[in-house]
Design a protein around this motif. Sequence first.
Motif, short mmCIF file in Angstrom:
data_model
loop_
_atom_site.label_atom_id
_atom_site.label_comp_id
_atom_site.label_asym_id
_atom_site.label_seq_id
_atom_site.Cartn_x
_atom_site.Cartn_y
_atom_site.Cartn_z
N ARG A 261 29.76 39.53 41.78
CA ARG A 261 31.21 39.75 41.91
C ARG A 261 31.56 41.20 41.56
O ARG A 261 32.36 41.84 42.25
CB ARG A 261 31.97 38.81 40.97
CG ARG A 261 33.48 39.08 40.96
CD ARG A 261 34.21 38.19 39.98
NE ARG A 261 33.74 38.33 38.62
CZ ARG A 261 34.06 39.33 37.81
NH1 ARG A 261 34.85 40.31 38.24
NH2 ARG A 261 33.61 39.35 36.58
N MET A 262 30.93 41.74 40.52
CA MET A 262 31.20 43.13 40.12
C MET A 262 30.72 44.10 41.19
O MET A 262 31.23 45.22 41.30
CB MET A 262 30.52 43.42 38.78
CG MET A 262 31.10 42.62 37.61
SD MET A 262 30.15 42.81 36.08
CE MET A 262 30.53 44.51 35.67
N LEU A 263 29.72 43.68 41.99
CA LEU A 263 29.22 44.52 43.08
C LEU A 263 29.99 44.28 44.39
O LEU A 263 29.55 44.70 45.45
CB LEU A 263 27.74 44.24 43.30
CG LEU A 263 26.79 44.73 42.19
CD1 LEU A 263 25.40 44.14 42.35
CD2 LEU A 263 26.72 46.26 42.19
N ASN A 264 31.14 43.56 44.27
CA ASN A 264 31.97 43.24 45.44
C ASN A 264 31.22 42.40 46.46
O ASN A 264 31.38 42.56 47.68
CB ASN A 264 32.51 44.52 46.10
CG ASN A 264 33.46 45.27 45.19
OD1 ASN A 264 34.28 44.66 44.51
ND2 ASN A 264 33.35 46.59 45.15
N LYS A 265 30.38 41.47 45.96
CA LYS A 265 29.67 40.54 46.83
C LYS A 265 29.93 39.11 46.36
O LYS A 265 29.00 38.36 46.05
CB LYS A 265 28.16 40.83 46.80
CG LYS A 265 27.79 42.24 47.30
CD LYS A 265 26.29 42.47 47.19
CE LYS A 265 25.89 43.86 47.68
NZ LYS A 265 24.44 44.10 47.56
N PRO A 266 31.21 38.72 46.27
CA PRO A 266 31.51 37.38 45.73
C PRO A 266 30.93 36.26 46.58
O PRO A 266 30.58 35.19 46.05
CB PRO A 266 33.04 37.34 45.72
CG PRO A 266 33.46 38.35 46.74
CD PRO A 266 32.43 39.43 46.68
N GLY A 267 30.82 36.47 47.90
CA GLY A 267 30.25 35.42 48.76
C GLY A 267 28.81 35.13 48.40
O GLY A 267 28.37 33.97 48.44
N GLU A 268 28.04 36.17 48.03
CA GLU A 268 26.65 35.96 47.62
C GLU A 268 26.57 35.33 46.23
O GLU A 268 25.58 34.67 45.89
CB GLU A 268 25.91 37.30 47.63
CG GLU A 268 25.76 37.92 49.01
CD GLU A 268 24.99 39.23 48.96
OE1 GLU A 268 24.17 39.39 48.03
OE2 GLU A 268 25.21 40.09 49.82
N GLY A 269 27.60 35.54 45.42
CA GLY A 269 27.58 34.98 44.07
C GLY A 269 27.92 33.51 44.01
O GLY A 269 27.49 32.81 43.08
N THR A 295 34.28 31.13 36.16
CA THR A 295 33.50 32.10 36.93
C THR A 295 33.71 31.90 38.43
O THR A 295 33.90 32.86 39.18
CB THR A 295 32.01 31.97 36.59
OG1 THR A 295 31.82 32.23 35.19
CG2 THR A 295 31.18 32.95 37.39
N ILE A 296 33.68 30.65 38.87
CA ILE A 296 33.91 30.36 40.29
C ILE A 296 35.31 30.83 40.70
O ILE A 296 35.51 31.38 41.80
CB ILE A 296 33.73 28.86 40.57
CG1 ILE A 296 32.26 28.46 40.35
CG2 ILE A 296 34.15 28.51 42.00
CD1 ILE A 296 32.01 26.96 40.43
N ALA A 297 36.28 30.65 39.82
CA ALA A 297 37.64 31.11 40.12
C ALA A 297 37.68 32.61 40.35
O ALA A 297 38.35 33.09 41.27
CB ALA A 297 38.58 30.72 38.97
N THR A 298 36.93 33.37 39.52
CA THR A 298 36.93 34.84 39.72
C THR A 298 36.29 35.21 41.05
O THR A 298 36.70 36.20 41.67
CB THR A 298 36.17 35.53 38.57
OG1 THR A 298 34.79 35.12 38.57
CG2 THR A 298 36.80 35.21 37.23
N LEU A 299 35.30 34.45 41.48
CA LEU A 299 34.66 34.74 42.77
C LEU A 299 35.63 34.50 43.92
O LEU A 299 35.73 35.32 44.84
CB LEU A 299 33.40 33.88 42.92
CG LEU A 299 32.25 34.19 41.95
CD1 LEU A 299 31.19 33.10 42.00
CD2 LEU A 299 31.63 35.54 42.27
N TYR A 300 36.34 33.37 43.89
CA TYR A 300 37.33 33.11 44.94
C TYR A 300 38.47 34.13 44.88
O TYR A 300 39.00 34.55 45.92
CB TYR A 300 37.88 31.69 44.82
CG TYR A 300 36.98 30.65 45.44
CD1 TYR A 300 36.68 30.67 46.80
CD2 TYR A 300 36.41 29.62 44.68
CE1 TYR A 300 35.85 29.71 47.38
CE2 TYR A 300 35.58 28.66 45.25
CZ TYR A 300 35.30 28.72 46.60
OH TYR A 300 34.48 27.78 47.16
N GLN A 301 38.84 34.53 43.67
CA GLN A 301 39.89 35.54 43.54
C GLN A 301 39.45 36.85 44.17
O GLN A 301 40.24 37.53 44.84
CB GLN A 301 40.23 35.75 42.06
CG GLN A 301 41.36 36.73 41.82
CD GLN A 301 41.71 36.83 40.34
OE1 GLN A 301 41.25 36.06 39.52
NE2 GLN A 301 42.54 37.81 40.01
N ALA A 302 38.17 37.23 43.97
CA ALA A 302 37.66 38.46 44.58
C ALA A 302 37.65 38.36 46.10
O ALA A 302 37.77 39.38 46.79
CB ALA A 302 36.25 38.75 44.06
#
Length: 639
Positions: A261-269, A295-302
């Motif tokens: 997510r920090m690398l702007n790859k939330p789909g891979e995370g 954590t999943i919420a932050t990925l969808y938010q990204a």
Amino acid sequence: MMTGRNLSFTLAGLLVSFSCLAQVPSSTTSDSLLTYLRTHASTDTTYVRVMDKVIYTRIYQKADYARADSMSRQMADVANRLNDWFGVVRAYRNRGMVSYLTANYEQALGHFKKTLDVAEQHNLPPSVIYGALGNVAVGYEKVGNDPMVLQTALKAIQLQEQYNLRPRVPTTHRLVGGTLVKLGKIQQALPYYREAGVIFRENGDLRGIAIFENQLGDLYNDIKQPQRALPHFQECLKLGKQLHFELLQFDALDGLATSLRMLNKPGEGLPYAQRALQIAQKEHNKLAISTIYATIATLYQAKKEYVQAEDYLKKALALAEENDYKDERKKFVQQMADLYGEQNKYHLAYAFQLKKNKQVDSATTVRTNAEVQRLVAKYETEKKEAQIKLLQQETLLRRQEAERTRFMLIGSVLLLLLGVAASAWLLNRSKLRRLEEAQTLRKQIAHDLHDEVGSTLSSISLLSGMVNGLIAQNRPEQVERAIQKINTDARQILESIDEIIWTINPGNDSLHRIALRLQEYAQPLMESKGIEFRFTVDASLDQFPVPMEVRRNLYLIGKEAINNLIKYSQATQAVLRFEYQNEQLKILIEDNGKGFEPDPSSQRTGQTSMHQRAQAIGGHLAVQSAPGQGTRLQLVVNP
């Protein structure tokens, strides 16, 4: 605060420090131990040891925390009655673990402190005190007391080195490193993290190595270097599978998802986070489930998929509130406010921000509301009584109005003039005092900048001008020396400015902060000279604030003494101790070096400056030394 990425690490850190624990009993062995307890009286230490093993099983195999705590209370009573101090230590250690695993960190810290008190009071072996210190340091970490984490963990490390205790525990080095990271001292933290890794490998602890890889991943994420974190989380995941360690796999998967997510790859995370959720649900670990939901919420938010993000974050918050995970609840509420703010739903963001800021628990709120109602009722009653009295007074005033009007007018004018004059005098006096204080501070800062920075900047300017000429003359060796001198002077300026800023920062106005600052200054110098350095400080010093000028002089005296010790003493051992006795602060700096013959008329090693600074703050500085007998410097001040 416990997060998903360190669930396995913090638990393992405590388990390692409990080196006196027995091996985990098998189910058959556990049954036989229970039979022993039912058929024998609690008359000897063997009974206490058997209780300890049964409690261990209750905690780590059955997670029966309530029963484990009850048995630990009984174990402490029996051990106290038998004067079995080892048993008392183990009993409170078990109680601390139960509190720790149920996220009651204040209570856990209290039990861990009790183990340390009993071990020190009854002179138990250094290895027991060492383990107790490590657990107290973990407790301080969980309640957010960073100064005490450093003090306690460093004390444990010093004890281990003093007695060469084996096996070493990596927890203390990890705690020092983690605290330094929080203080922004990354470079100082890295050696402690590396040493923790050495200890894990030294102990042949594959599980510990795996957890350490996870911790390194967390460190790189914390300092915003997720690309460097990824290989550590991947190694941790591989070892977690090899060890069949589900919680460790959970930590690694959660860390991988966060890094991506920090690398702007939330789909891979997301696939990693979903696998972590499966593990948490399989283990029925509600804390882990709530953490991975967030954590999943932050990925969808990204990914800007706000509906899914809100859904998972609500699930995380509901679990935290249901199970009273206070730290997680505060974090998720803040996360919810940020999520709504990103969607421009400011009314919802504001509501959650208010909820986050409200730190008072419900019981206190009820008590406060009741008190408010009582005060309101009292106020209304008094107001009505005052109105009745006012009507009576108005009637009386009408009768006396003619006689009193003139005198009241004159008196009011006089009182007003007197009040204005007094207010003006007090205001001018206050302004003058603030101006004098500000002027004094400005003069002090200007003086320090001129003395400590101005001359060095002049030197850099001159050297910079010389470099071009030396390059033109093709004199590379002199160019290199000039550049090295410029680098040295620049570092000196940075250190001087850092000290000036530290001195004027009101957040450092305590004796305890001065002690930690001097330890931070002395530790690397002592290590560079191979000097065994011991540092102790009275914890009560944190209660005593000191003015800026006193703090500055105390620090400069200590710094001068440490520099003298490093330069001239040729010592192998040194002590820095801060004590508060008989309402006096005592600072002792002592070494076993070559010593010298004190000469009152000598100006050597800045002694005159140190004596002058001591007198300026109303203190007394005593220096004792003799050739071949080391040096002892003691400063006594009334804070």
